[in-house]
Structure formats: structure tokens, C-alpha cells
Design a protein around this motif. Structure first.
Motif, PDB file in Angstrom:
ATOM      1  N   VAL A 153       0.802  -1.226   0.000  1.00 18.32           N
ATOM      2  CA  VAL A 153       0.000   0.000   0.000  1.00 18.32           C
ATOM      3  C   VAL A 153       0.836   1.278   0.000  1.00 18.32           C
ATOM      4  CG1 VAL A 153      -2.022  -1.058   1.044  1.00 18.32           C
ATOM      5  CG2 VAL A 153      -0.263  -0.081   2.513  1.00 18.32           C
ATOM      6  N   GLY A 154       2.124   1.163  -0.216  1.00 18.06           N
ATOM      7  CA  GLY A 154       2.988   2.339  -0.240  1.00 18.06           C
ATOM      8  C   GLY A 154       2.874   3.093  -1.548  1.00 18.06           C
TER       9      GLY A 154
ATOM     10  N   TYR B  92      -5.359  -0.866  -4.728  1.00 25.68           N
ATOM     11  CA  TYR B  92      -6.174  -0.271  -3.671  1.00 25.68           C
ATOM     12  C   TYR B  92      -6.140   1.246  -3.801  1.00 25.68           C
ATOM     13  CZ  TYR B  92      -5.068  -4.773  -1.447  1.00 25.68           C
ATOM     14  OH  TYR B  92      -4.908  -6.099  -1.176  1.00 25.68           O
ATOM     15  N   ASP B  93      -7.102   1.910  -3.185  1.00 22.02           N
ATOM     16  CA  ASP B  93      -6.992   3.345  -2.948  1.00 22.02           C
ATOM     17  C   ASP B  93      -6.166   3.452  -1.674  1.00 22.02           C
ATOM     18  OD1 ASP B  93      -7.229   5.973  -2.124  1.00 22.02           O
ATOM     19  OD2 ASP B  93      -9.319   6.127  -2.736  1.00 22.02           O
ATOM     20  N   ASN B  94      -4.862   3.573  -1.831  1.00 23.91           N
ATOM     21  CA  ASN B  94      -3.928   3.461  -0.708  1.00 23.91           C
ATOM     22  C   ASN B  94      -4.216   4.431   0.424  1.00 23.91           C
ATOM     23  OD1 ASN B  94      -2.745   1.518  -2.251  1.00 23.91           O
ATOM     24  ND2 ASN B  94      -1.020   2.781  -2.880  1.00 23.91           N
TER      25      ASN B  94
ATOM     26  N   ASP C 278      -6.974   5.977   1.216  1.00 17.87           N
ATOM     27  CA  ASP C 278      -8.232   5.632   1.869  1.00 17.87           C
ATOM     28  C   ASP C 278      -8.052   4.406   2.763  1.00 17.87           C
ATOM     29  OD1 ASP C 278     -11.036   6.003   2.330  1.00 17.87           O
ATOM     30  OD2 ASP C 278     -11.410   4.286   1.005  1.00 17.87           O
ATOM     31  N   LEU C 279      -7.328   3.403   2.271  1.00 22.12           N
ATOM     32  CA  LEU C 279      -7.094   2.191   3.062  1.00 22.12           C
ATOM     33  C   LEU C 279      -6.287   2.491   4.318  1.00 22.12           C
ATOM     34  CD1 LEU C 279      -7.331  -0.857   3.439  1.00 22.12           C
ATOM     35  CD2 LEU C 279      -5.309  -1.109   1.987  1.00 22.12           C
ATOM     36  N   ILE C 280      -5.214   3.260   4.176  1.00 24.36           N
ATOM     37  CA  ILE C 280      -4.387   3.616   5.335  1.00 24.36           C
ATOM     38  C   ILE C 280      -5.205   4.405   6.348  1.00 24.36           C
ATOM     39  CG2 ILE C 280      -2.386   4.963   6.108  1.00 24.36           C
ATOM     40  CD1 ILE C 280      -1.110   4.216   3.333  1.00 24.36           C
ATOM     41  N   ASN C 281      -6.005   5.358   5.888  1.00 24.92           N
ATOM     42  CA  ASN C 281      -6.855   6.135   6.802  1.00 24.92           C
ATOM     43  C   ASN C 281      -7.871   5.249   7.510  1.00 24.92           C
ATOM     44  OD1 ASN C 281      -5.624   8.617   6.310  1.00 24.92           O
ATOM     45  ND2 ASN C 281      -6.965   9.060   4.577  1.00 24.92           N
ATOM     46  N   SER C 282      -8.466   4.316   6.797  1.00 22.39           N
ATOM     47  CA  SER C 282      -9.448   3.405   7.410  1.00 22.39           C
ATOM     48  C   SER C 282      -8.798   2.515   8.457  1.00 22.39           C
ATOM     49  CB  SER C 282     -10.111   2.544   6.336  1.00 22.39           C
ATOM     50  OG  SER C 282     -10.881   3.331   5.466  1.00 22.39           O
ATOM     51  N   VAL C 283      -7.623   1.976   8.135  1.00 23.77           N
ATOM     52  CA  VAL C 283      -6.912   1.125   9.100  1.00 23.77           C
ATOM     53  C   VAL C 283      -6.507   1.949  10.318  1.00 23.77           C
ATOM     54  CG1 VAL C 283      -4.814  -0.234   9.465  1.00 23.77           C
ATOM     55  CG2 VAL C 283      -6.151  -0.545   7.380  1.00 23.77           C
TER      56      VAL C 283
ATOM     57  N   GLY D 142       2.774   6.706   7.312  1.00 21.74           N
ATOM     58  CA  GLY D 142       1.442   7.208   7.618  1.00 21.74           C
ATOM     59  C   GLY D 142       0.604   6.248   8.439  1.00 21.74           C
ATOM     60  N   LEU D 143       1.091   5.011   8.596  1.00 18.43           N
ATOM     61  CA  LEU D 143       0.362   4.035   9.409  1.00 18.43           C
ATOM     62  C   LEU D 143       0.529   4.386  10.882  1.00 18.43           C
ATOM     63  CD1 LEU D 143      -1.238   1.341   9.448  1.00 18.43           C
ATOM     64  CD2 LEU D 143       0.962   0.181   9.693  1.00 18.43           C
ATOM     65  N   LEU D 144      -0.557   4.353  11.612  1.00 15.25           N
ATOM     66  CA  LEU D 144      -0.527   4.632  13.044  1.00 15.25           C
ATOM     67  C   LEU D 144       0.121   3.458  13.776  1.00 15.25           C
ATOM     68  CD1 LEU D 144      -1.398   6.519  15.351  1.00 15.25           C
ATOM     69  CD2 LEU D 144      -3.612   5.367  15.337  1.00 15.25           C
TER      70      LEU D 144
END
Length: 92
Positions: A15-16, A25-27, A29-34, A78-80
Motif C-alpha cells: 500500500v505504499g 487499492y486506494d492506498n 483511503d485504506l491507510i486512513n481506514s486502518v 502514515g500508518l498509526l
């Protein structure tokens, strides 16, 4: 009973910014959702799992290169990250 959240394969090659074409994926959006799911698990155990190929093993069927020690296998920017529980997985 305490709960645990598994965050699996949120790595640069998946997802990078320069992710493999295999993953569509919509990277952002996916990172924000996770990240929202991680944030809502405050107080629960959060475990990160990295999928890694060994460089000494040939894997001709892998549609990506995710070898240990490369930027591709790092957790995506950007991943928490809320815990030090990061585990490497070498088999499918």
C-alpha cells in the motif's frame, strides 16, 4: 477479556507510494481506514505482521519483491503505530 487487533501486510510493497501493481487499492483511503480502526482499539493489544520473503530463497511465483532489509517490507508511511509488537512472517 482483553482484545487484540492484527494489522497484517500494511507495508510499502502492498500500500505504499510505489506499491506493486499486483495490489490495486486506494492506498490513502485504506491507510486512513486502518488508522481509524487502530485508534478505536485504544487499550487493546495491537500487533503488526510483516510478510517477508527471504533473499536466499527463490520465489518465482511472488508478484512482488519483499525481501528482508528492503524498504518494501517496512510498515507503510502514515500508518498509526501504537505498539512495539511487530512480527515478521516468512511463510504463507
Amino acid at each position: 477479556m482483553k482484545k487484540a487487533l492484527l494489522v497484517i501486510d500494511m507495508q510499502n510493497f502492498c500500500v505504499g507510494v510505489n506499491h506493486s501493481d499486483y495490489f490495486n487499492y486506494d492506498n490513502d483511503d485504506l491507510i486512513n481506514s486502518v488508522n481509524q480502526v487502530i485508534a478505536h482499539n485504544n487499550g487493546n493489544l495491537v500487533i503488526y505482521i510483516q510478510n517477508i520473503l527471504r533473499q536466499d530463497e527463490e520465489n518465482p511465483f511472488a508478484p512482488f519483491e519483499a525481501y528482508e532489509g528492503t524498504k518494501e517490507v517496512e510498515l507503510v508511511e502514515g500508518l498509526l503505530i501504537v505498539s512495539d509488537y511487530v512480527f515478521k512472517k516468512y511463510t504463507g
